[in-house]
Enzyme design. Structure first.
Site, PDB file in Angstrom:
ATOM      1  N   TYR A  24      48.318  25.313  35.441  1.00 14.96           N
ATOM      2  CA  TYR A  24      49.759  25.110  35.226  1.00 14.96           C
ATOM      3  C   TYR A  24      50.293  26.247  34.351  1.00 14.96           C
ATOM      4  O   TYR A  24      50.924  26.040  33.337  1.00 14.96           O
ATOM      5  CB  TYR A  24      49.986  23.744  34.561  1.00 14.96           C
ATOM      6  N   VAL A  84      38.289  32.883  36.649  1.00  9.04           N
ATOM      7  CA  VAL A  84      37.604  31.594  36.413  1.00  9.04           C
ATOM      8  C   VAL A  84      37.488  30.765  37.698  1.00  9.04           C
ATOM      9  O   VAL A  84      36.840  29.729  37.712  1.00  9.04           O
ATOM     10  CB  VAL A  84      38.285  30.740  35.298  1.00  9.04           C
ATOM     11  N   GLN A  85      38.118  31.235  38.773  1.00  7.93           N
ATOM     12  CA  GLN A  85      38.176  30.413  39.995  1.00  7.93           C
ATOM     13  C   GLN A  85      36.788  30.109  40.566  1.00  7.93           C
ATOM     14  O   GLN A  85      36.521  28.993  41.006  1.00  7.93           O
ATOM     15  CB  GLN A  85      39.045  31.105  41.054  1.00  7.93           C
ATOM     16  N   HIS A 107      46.595  34.241  45.804  1.00  9.00           N
ATOM     17  CA  HIS A 107      46.107  35.624  45.849  1.00  9.00           C
ATOM     18  C   HIS A 107      44.759  35.573  46.541  1.00  9.00           C
ATOM     19  O   HIS A 107      43.958  34.654  46.304  1.00  9.00           O
ATOM     20  CB  HIS A 107      45.990  36.134  44.404  1.00  9.00           C
ATOM     21  N   GLY A 133      55.588  34.130  38.320  1.00  2.51           N
ATOM     22  CA  GLY A 133      55.825  32.688  38.436  1.00  2.51           C
ATOM     23  C   GLY A 133      57.129  32.237  37.789  1.00  2.51           C
ATOM     24  O   GLY A 133      57.818  31.367  38.332  1.00  2.51           O
ATOM     25  N   SER A 251      75.317  59.025  37.600  1.00  3.66           N
ATOM     26  CA  SER A 251      76.122  60.260  37.634  1.00  3.66           C
ATOM     27  C   SER A 251      75.507  61.274  38.601  1.00  3.66           C
ATOM     28  O   SER A 251      74.309  61.190  38.922  1.00  3.66           O
ATOM     29  CB  SER A 251      76.167  60.866  36.230  1.00  3.66           C
TER      30      SER A 251
END
Ligand SMILES: NC(=O)C1=CN([C@@H]2O[C@H](COP(=O)(O)OP(=O)(O)OC[C@H]3O[C@@H](n4cnc5c(N)ncnc54)[C@H](OP(=O)(O)O)[C@@H]3O)[C@@H](O)[C@H]2O)C=CC1
Ligand SMILES: CC[C@](O)(C(C)=O)C(=O)O
Length: 330
Positions: A24, A84-85, A107, A133, A251
């Site tokens: 989260y 950490v996935q 991702h 996010g 400019s």
């Protein structure tokens, strides 16, 4: 032109089960709240003692352990830090991947580089917003959205693509447009973009410009406004109407300087380095370095974070921003 998909192309009814948002943080809070506001049944999975759990509960969401959330959900979106996935997936998610569930990512890193290898009985999809996010949430609340990429790695149900598109609609992506890709294309282009243009290239350019002016004796505050603050104002015009709109607004002097001096900054040497960085991504060299750095407790990452936080541009910017009346005071 590649086919873009919008609200009318996606069916929210396909999100009729329980969606577990695992993590989260930046993306997690945005996906969970946008999906909830889109009418989906959302739960959140976090570790015991997680700081984020307090925020999720304050927003009216039900929080479980990762394992419990994965068990209860039909659609599991993994929004943990990429590093950490692998471990959390193996220990707490994989045991609950029963037939018919969807395993999703924002991702492609862990699937593309085979850190996570899912069983064949589940759909594996990606919905990757092309923006931070906090803007995924802010734009949704404003009735807008952040464009997103979506991809199917594995279609066990025959509905993986439609389910990914429904999820993208639930977070507001189809308001801005979503585009189909592959895990490989998203992973390689995302890493390239963040290293070369959006984060690495941009911050290096800002700092080098600031340092050059300060070393030459100019006031740091002037250098800050010139090299950092005005970047957003210029980029806003580019995003609104392309390079042409920005060049129309600046400019003639600035436009002439842009055409004649810009290519001296991004020159053939810079392009050769860009191709080298892309090759490091494509061959997995960057992924290996990142994975090993994290496995060894992030010594280099921590030192670099500390050094960057101590840069003069950060102190000058903090003082100047504190005087902007429209920014919330911490
Ligand atoms: N940041 C962005 O805008 C984008 C990110 N992505 C992808 O989205 C994914 C999530 O990234 P991001 O939102 O930046 O992540 P964050 O670092 O912002 O948030 C990570 C969340 O995971 C929680 N968490 C950390 N470790 C664990 C654990 N072991 N078990 C359970 N929960 C844990 C954190 O809790 P706590 O804070 O309490 O420790 C936090 O709520 C990644 O795959 C990233 O590549 C894709 C597009 C853009
Ligand atoms: C530019 C960084 C990003 O790729 C993003 C916000 O899209 C990320 O992974 O955070």
């Amino acid at each position: 032109m590649a086919r873009m998909y919008y609200d009318a192309d996606a069916n929210l009814d396909l999100l009729n089960g329980t969606i577990a948002i695992i993590g989260y943080g930046s993306q997690g809070h945005a996906h969970a709240l946008n999906l909830k506001d889109s009418g989906a049944n959302v739960i959140v999975g976090l570790y015991p003692g997680s700081k984020s759990a307090i925020k999720a509960k304050e927003s009216g969401l039900t929080v479980y352990s990762v394992e419990e959330a994965a068990k209860r959900a039909d659609f599991i979106m993994v929004l943990l830090p990429d590093e950490v996935q692998k471990t959390v997936y193996k220990n707490e998610i994989e045991p609950h991947l029963t037939e018919g569930k969807v395993l999703a990512f924002a991702h492609g890193f862990n699937i593309h580089f085979a850190q996570v290898v899912p069983p064949s009985n589940v759909d594996v999809v990606m919905v990757a917003p092309k923006g931070p996010g906090h803007l995924v949430r802010r734009t949704y609340e404003q009735g807008e959205g952040v464009p997103a990429l979506f991809a199917v790695f594995q279609d066990a149900s025959g509905q993986a693509r439609d389910r990914a598109m429904a999820y993208a609609k639930g977070i507001g992506g189809t308001r801005a447009g979503i585009l189909e890709t592959t895990f490989r294309e998203e992973t390689e282009t995302d890493l390239f973009g963040e290293q070369v243009v959006l984060c690495g290239g941009l911050t290096a350019l800002i700092k080098a410009g600031f340092e050059t002016l300060v070393e030459a004796g100019y006031q740091p505050e002037v250098a800050y406004f010139e090299c950092l603050h005005e970047v957003k104002l210029i980029v806003d015009l580019i995003v609104e109407g392309g390079l042409a709109k920005m060049r129309d607004s600046i400019s003639n002097t600035a436009e002439y300087g842009d055409f004649t001096r810009g290519p001296r900054i991004v020159n053939d040497d810079t392009r050769a380095e860009m191709r080298k960085i892309l090759l490091e991504i494509q061959t997995g060299q960057f992924a290996r370095e990142f994975v090993l750095e994290n496995q060894s407790g992030k010594p280099g990452f921590t030192a670099m974070r500390r050094r960057e936080a101590e840069h003069q541009i950060e102190a000058v910017g903090k003082d100047l921003r504190a005087m902007f009346s429209w920014l919330k005071k911490a």
